[in-house]
Design a protein around this motif. Sequence first.
Motif, PDB file in Angstrom:
ATOM      1  N   SER A 284       6.175   2.401  -8.151  1.00  0.00           N
ATOM      2  CA  SER A 284       6.589   2.217  -7.679  1.00  0.00           C
ATOM      3  C   SER A 284       7.164   1.848  -6.374  1.00  0.00           C
ATOM      4  O   SER A 284       7.156   1.620  -5.450  1.00  0.00           O
ATOM      5  CB  SER A 284       7.248   0.603  -7.990  1.00  0.00           C
ATOM      6  OG  SER A 284       7.895  -0.150  -7.143  1.00  0.00           O
TER       7      SER A 284
ATOM      8  N   VAL B 135       5.028   4.473  -4.689  1.00  0.00           N
ATOM      9  CA  VAL B 135       3.394   3.733  -3.970  1.00  0.00           C
ATOM     10  C   VAL B 135       4.442   3.511  -2.413  1.00  0.00           C
ATOM     11  O   VAL B 135       4.079   3.218  -1.405  1.00  0.00           O
ATOM     12  CB  VAL B 135       3.155   3.461  -5.015  1.00  0.00           C
ATOM     13  CG1 VAL B 135       2.254   1.720  -4.361  1.00  0.00           C
ATOM     14  CG2 VAL B 135       2.555   3.482  -6.206  1.00  0.00           C
ATOM     15  N   HIS B 136       5.710   2.897  -2.250  1.00  0.00           N
ATOM     16  CA  HIS B 136       6.020   2.245  -1.295  1.00  0.00           C
ATOM     17  C   HIS B 136       6.680   3.109   0.120  1.00  0.00           C
ATOM     18  O   HIS B 136       6.159   3.150   0.860  1.00  0.00           O
ATOM     19  CB  HIS B 136       7.737   1.319  -1.653  1.00  0.00           C
ATOM     20  CG  HIS B 136       8.912   0.845  -0.358  1.00  0.00           C
ATOM     21  ND1 HIS B 136       7.591  -0.185   0.435  1.00  0.00           N
ATOM     22  CD2 HIS B 136       9.418   1.792  -0.126  1.00  0.00           C
ATOM     23  CE1 HIS B 136       8.647  -0.260   1.174  1.00  0.00           C
ATOM     24  NE2 HIS B 136       9.784   0.595   1.687  1.00  0.00           N
ATOM     25  N   GLU B 137       6.791   4.489  -0.537  1.00  0.00           N
ATOM     26  CA  GLU B 137       6.910   5.352   0.167  1.00  0.00           C
ATOM     27  C   GLU B 137       5.828   6.140   0.689  1.00  0.00           C
ATOM     28  O   GLU B 137       6.040   6.822   1.968  1.00  0.00           O
ATOM     29  CB  GLU B 137       8.061   6.325  -0.530  1.00  0.00           C
ATOM     30  CG  GLU B 137       9.166   6.361  -0.822  1.00  0.00           C
ATOM     31  CD  GLU B 137      10.265   7.265  -1.940  1.00  0.00           C
ATOM     32  OE1 GLU B 137       9.375   7.892  -2.461  1.00  0.00           O
ATOM     33  OE2 GLU B 137      11.195   7.135  -2.414  1.00  0.00           O
TER      34      GLU B 137
ATOM     35  N   GLY C  34       3.358   4.294   1.044  1.00  0.00           N
ATOM     36  CA  GLY C  34       2.511   3.138   1.927  1.00  0.00           C
ATOM     37  C   GLY C  34       3.345   3.412   3.322  1.00  0.00           C
ATOM     38  O   GLY C  34       3.067   3.277   4.660  1.00  0.00           O
ATOM     39  N   ARG C  35       4.620   3.990   3.491  1.00  0.00           N
ATOM     40  CA  ARG C  35       5.389   3.524   4.616  1.00  0.00           C
ATOM     41  C   ARG C  35       5.634   5.279   5.190  1.00  0.00           C
ATOM     42  O   ARG C  35       5.250   5.262   6.545  1.00  0.00           O
ATOM     43  CB  ARG C  35       7.107   3.833   4.174  1.00  0.00           C
ATOM     44  CG  ARG C  35       8.110   2.297   4.136  1.00  0.00           C
ATOM     45  CD  ARG C  35       7.031   1.410   4.633  1.00  0.00           C
ATOM     46  NE  ARG C  35       7.421   1.757   6.590  1.00  0.00           N
ATOM     47  CZ  ARG C  35       9.655   1.126   6.742  1.00  0.00           C
ATOM     48  NH1 ARG C  35      10.425   0.054   6.229  1.00  0.00           N
ATOM     49  NH2 ARG C  35       9.563   1.445   8.067  1.00  0.00           N
TER      50      ARG C  35
ATOM     51  N   ILE D 109      -2.144   4.727  -2.734  1.00  0.00           N
ATOM     52  CA  ILE D 109      -2.060   3.938  -0.910  1.00  0.00           C
ATOM     53  C   ILE D 109      -3.275   2.294  -0.639  1.00  0.00           C
ATOM     54  O   ILE D 109      -2.730   1.929  -0.466  1.00  0.00           O
ATOM     55  CB  ILE D 109      -3.130   4.963  -0.171  1.00  0.00           C
ATOM     56  CG1 ILE D 109      -2.671   6.351   0.400  1.00  0.00           C
ATOM     57  CG2 ILE D 109      -3.342   4.248   1.325  1.00  0.00           C
ATOM     58  CD1 ILE D 109      -3.339   7.224   0.774  1.00  0.00           C
TER      59      ILE D 109
ATOM     60  N   GLU E  85      -2.832   0.600  -3.745  1.00  0.00           N
ATOM     61  CA  GLU E  85      -1.811   0.053  -4.700  1.00  0.00           C
ATOM     62  C   GLU E  85      -0.558  -0.403  -3.164  1.00  0.00           C
ATOM     63  O   GLU E  85      -0.404  -1.996  -2.405  1.00  0.00           O
ATOM     64  CB  GLU E  85      -1.092   0.529  -5.029  1.00  0.00           C
ATOM     65  CG  GLU E  85      -1.591   0.473  -5.840  1.00  0.00           C
ATOM     66  CD  GLU E  85      -1.237   0.951  -7.604  1.00  0.00           C
ATOM     67  OE1 GLU E  85      -0.117   1.626  -7.784  1.00  0.00           O
ATOM     68  OE2 GLU E  85      -2.462   1.242  -7.969  1.00  0.00           O
ATOM     69  N   SER E  86      -0.255   0.518  -2.534  1.00  0.00           N
ATOM     70  CA  SER E  86       0.269  -0.036  -0.664  1.00  0.00           C
ATOM     71  C   SER E  86       0.262  -0.649   0.151  1.00  0.00           C
ATOM     72  O   SER E  86       0.712  -0.831   0.906  1.00  0.00           O
ATOM     73  CB  SER E  86       0.641   1.477  -0.409  1.00  0.00           C
ATOM     74  OG  SER E  86       0.016   2.527   0.580  1.00  0.00           O
TER      75      SER E  86
ATOM     76  N   TYR F 249      -2.854   1.396   9.052  1.00  0.00           N
ATOM     77  CA  TYR F 249      -2.383   2.613   8.713  1.00  0.00           C
ATOM     78  C   TYR F 249      -3.280   3.405   9.837  1.00  0.00           C
ATOM     79  O   TYR F 249      -4.645   3.032   9.370  1.00  0.00           O
ATOM     80  CB  TYR F 249      -2.751   3.210   7.173  1.00  0.00           C
ATOM     81  CG  TYR F 249      -2.174   2.529   6.389  1.00  0.00           C
ATOM     82  CD1 TYR F 249      -0.777   1.995   6.238  1.00  0.00           C
ATOM     83  CD2 TYR F 249      -2.265   2.545   4.698  1.00  0.00           C
ATOM     84  CE1 TYR F 249       0.477   1.685   5.248  1.00  0.00           C
ATOM     85  CE2 TYR F 249      -1.477   2.317   3.985  1.00  0.00           C
ATOM     86  CZ  TYR F 249      -0.514   1.136   3.866  1.00  0.00           C
ATOM     87  OH  TYR F 249       0.621   0.858   2.424  1.00  0.00           O
TER      88      TYR F 249
END
Length: 386
Positions: free
Chosen positions: A75, A78-80, A82-83, A192, A194-195, A287
């Motif tokens: 998790s 995935v967050h990293e 997306g950022r 990506i 999921e993000s 993105y």
Amino acid sequence: MAAETASLLPSQAFPSQPTKISSIKTLAESPGLTSIPATHTFTPDLHDQVICVPEGSIPVIDYSLLISGTPDQRSKTVHELGRACQDWGFFMVINHGVPENLLSSILDGCKGFFDLPEEEKQEFKGNHVLDPIRSGTSCNVSVEKAFYWRDFLKFFVHPVFYSPTKPAGLSEISLEYSQRVREVARGLLKGISESLGLEGSYIDKALNLEQGKQIFVANLYPTCPQPELAMGLPPHSDHGLLTLLIYNGIGGLQIQHEGKWVNVCALPNSFLVNTGDHLEILSNGRYKSVLHRAMVNSKATRISIAMIHGPSLDSVVSPATELLVSSKGNEPAAYVGMKYKDYLELQQSNKLDGKSCLDRVRSSSLATASVCVPNHEGNNDTSMIS
């Protein structure tokens, strides 16, 4: 072709160079070469505004945590991811599982191709953006006014595998390498998805990645006697979803971040990954595809290998419907849908200039986006990658 334009230059300016430029490698190896042709000269403003970011600023994604970490680790990754796509459009991938000796072998194989005699490389020159194997110099020579300090080899490796038959062994190592890299790219795209708040399989299914176009691009940037005047590749974004790149340890890749150019140096045994135009379209601009360029130097030859991962040729890429609907109301689609194949051919008909091709499919450009796509021929390469 660029080779033909060089014959118009005063021969005394380049005392030992060939009368025609068949490749930058040939030109760079000309005895006594101290300057570059006017056709390969760019204005100095393309070389300014380079900054050094603090070590550790460029995002690093641990692929092993994405595919086999604990739920909390995954998790967080995935967050990293997306950022990284949102803030940079660029990141490094470590612990990806592709053996280091395979990375070395594919770089050696591509060097072997560029070291072939020019007449043997000409067997694979190709003519059209959708030809399965092409090699040459510069990019889209039919519309460019200045040419780039770069030779290239490009071939399609999925859904059908193609490869040059020379040098010996390149085809086998290319097949293994592309299969391994494609697996990493699909794992990243699942994260990506999921993000973005989508199902992990969304991008894979929506764009038919089982038949997705995977393109192998090897770039050669020979030493240059006037690197301050030449460009390996000018500022551009890539078509497709993700590009995964390795290189031979000689720097030259720069990405644009917050309006400034940043030098990129890879961590050992890592992939450099940039987001492409079609990820920007699918995410409705959340993105952004990243602008990047390739610089040259006078000390050492640089080789890079980029793998573009895109939709199937017949996939119409448009913003994900799920991203246009929220609790705050409907969000307008920022881009017009277009077949991936048509986008490639549209790019073929334009010179390399930032995001000029992506601008053609923005919703505000609907009138121009519907223009007929030329069936443009020539030994060109407009799927850049640095």
